[in-house]
Design an enzyme around this catalytic site. Sequence first.
Site, PDB file in Angstrom:
ATOM      1  N   TYR A  22      -1.326   1.286  -2.180  1.00 17.69           N
ATOM      2  CA  TYR A  22      -1.235   1.828  -3.527  1.00 17.69           C
ATOM      3  C   TYR A  22      -0.161   1.256  -4.227  1.00 17.69           C
ATOM      4  CZ  TYR A  22      -0.189   5.536  -6.834  1.00 17.69           C
ATOM      5  OH  TYR A  22       0.247   6.062  -8.177  1.00 17.69           O
TER       6      TYR A  22
ATOM      7  N   THR B 103       3.942   4.021 -11.615  1.00 22.97           N
ATOM      8  CA  THR B 103       4.416   5.036 -10.968  1.00 22.97           C
ATOM      9  C   THR B 103       5.785   4.690 -10.493  1.00 22.97           C
ATOM     10  OG1 THR B 103       4.062   5.713  -8.593  1.00 22.97           O
ATOM     11  CG2 THR B 103       3.195   3.666  -9.108  1.00 22.97           C
TER      12      THR B 103
END
Length: 354
Positions: free
Chosen positions: A170, A127
């Site tokens: 995250y 990501t």
Amino acid sequence: MIDAPILITGGAGFIGSNLADRLLSEGHRVRVYDALARDGVERNLRWLQDRHGEQVEVVIGDIRDREKLAGAAADVRAVFHLAAQVAVTTSMLDPRDDFEINILGTLNILEALRARGNATPLIFASTNKVYGDLTDLDFALEGEAYVPTDAAVRAHGIGEARPLDFHTPYGVSKGAADQYVLDYARSFGVPTAVLRMSCIYGRGQMGTEDQGWVAHFLIRALEGKPITLYGDGHQVRDILDVSNAVDAYVQAWRRIGEVGGRAFNLGGGPANAVSLRQLLAHIGDLTGREVDLSFSDWRAGDQRYFVADTRLAERELGLAPKVGWREGVAELARWLAAERRLNAPVGQARAMAS
């Protein structure tokens, strides 16, 4: 191993099912490994089975189940590791669960491949959150969008040389997994590659407020429901059609001998950079009515701007031209309207500056 299956963890998810469909359509056997924990993924799985029959094999399992995952990887020719906890908000509520899925789950599949000792390739879905909140960069507000004041960043976006800076559980868990994947290439010779994704959208996406926001905006607008923006709505992302993302995954596997042990930024690039407000204006044009908006506080780790510098990926992976964001969003709107049996009009929006 020419007839051996290809394993896709998270293969019933949005990107995973599109990737599975591409590989199956090319004649490969695919083994989908998925916990079916996310709403709507059963529909994706049925779609794959209806289209491809016995060519698709399904293993219902959690990537935290080390033995089951190792069994699913025992005879495969390649692995695409997409299974993950994917929402920043969820990681803030349950950091341990986020850790176990994203870090331990990734370690489980890496260890399974290391134990095999036969150089099975693994392509990992990372990501852009590994680069942090980018608060050291200066931005100016131009019209409805933030733009960088740095000329090089404005022209090309954020490159792979950008220092890693993990924010939120995250970001930490995906960043740690990203680094484990790269190190297993260095330390153990497992041929791996990492794709650090921006915002992917497209057919098969059933987005929520926490993840898959392009589809979420469309669904809410098509249903005539209000949308909440966190922050001021001027934040910019480079959105990428899922067909282009799938191309990148397949090319990374095909070229693993040349790109093994490397990370690539994967996004729409400057040509597909759009602010939330600009996207919502486009959606209003598509649906023929103004979107009902409200605003709330910025969320943890949110970036004012992220646009990927995709030149390295385009060069090294040999990627095809990208679908333009206006065209891609219009196509997703039509698919969502048909899939959800909505009668909302979906037309071609006027061109608008990004």
